[in-house]
Design a protein around this motif. Structure first.
Motif, PDB file in Angstrom:
ATOM      1  N   GLU A   3       0.827  -1.213   0.000  1.00 26.11           N
ATOM      2  CA  GLU A   3       0.000   0.000   0.000  1.00 26.11           C
ATOM      3  C   GLU A   3       0.858   1.260   0.000  1.00 26.11           C
ATOM      4  N   ASN A   6       2.335   1.595  -3.484  1.00 23.94           N
ATOM      5  CA  ASN A   6       1.266   1.999  -4.390  1.00 23.94           C
ATOM      6  C   ASN A   6       0.908   3.470  -4.197  1.00 23.94           C
ATOM      7  N   ALA A   7       0.839   3.922  -2.947  1.00 26.35           N
ATOM      8  CA  ALA A   7       0.519   5.324  -2.668  1.00 26.35           C
ATOM      9  C   ALA A   7       1.571   6.257  -3.278  1.00 26.35           C
ATOM     10  N   ARG A  10       0.986   6.354  -7.007  1.00 27.06           N
ATOM     11  CA  ARG A  10      -0.213   7.127  -7.361  1.00 27.06           C
ATOM     12  C   ARG A  10       0.074   8.618  -7.309  1.00 27.06           C
ATOM     13  N   ALA A  42       2.825   0.978 -12.714  1.00 26.04           N
ATOM     14  CA  ALA A  42       3.227   2.390 -12.724  1.00 26.04           C
ATOM     15  C   ALA A  42       4.108   2.691 -13.939  1.00 26.04           C
TER      16      ALA A  42
END
Length: 118
Positions: A3, A6-7, A10, A42
């Motif tokens: 997470e 991923n954050a 993003r 990504a």
């Protein structure tokens, strides 16, 4: 860690994501297929084919097997680049590995045709 990585991605902070990936490994936490898929995704979004290939190579080197999501992400990347033949070849590899093709793979193939022949 997934997470957190991923954050970062993003938010467009690939350097921090890769740094956390390294911290994860340094702490003895083994990245799984989901971790690699996040980073490869990504790269695909940014059309960074070489970087995505490098992450796939790293994944394979570490003994993590790609899954349908990994291959779907590569199909998406190749579609953005209009690489119809490469998607067809990759779809053959997917089937050879016993992974079922899905609508995502075929949608990428169709999208690549549109890019190649607008």
């Amino acid at each position: 860690f997934n997470e957190l990585i991923n954050a970062c991605l993003r938010l467009g902070d690939a350097e921090s994501a890769e740094a956390y990936f390294e911290v994860m490994e340094d702490l003895g936490v083994t990245p799984d297929v989901v971790t690699y898929n996040i980073v490869i995704h990504a790269c695909a979004i940014r059309c960074e084919e070489q970087r995505a290939q490098e992450w796939l190579a790293r994944m394979l080197l570490r003994g993590v097997s790609p899954n349908a999501v990994t291959y779907g992400t590569f199909c998406k990347l190749l579609a953005r680049l209009g690489r119809v033949e490469e998607i067809e070849r990759l779809m053959g590899v997917i089937q050879e590995q016993g992974i079922a093709l899905n609508s995502y793979h075929f949608a990428s193939l169709i999208a690549a045709c549109g890019v190649q022949n607008p």
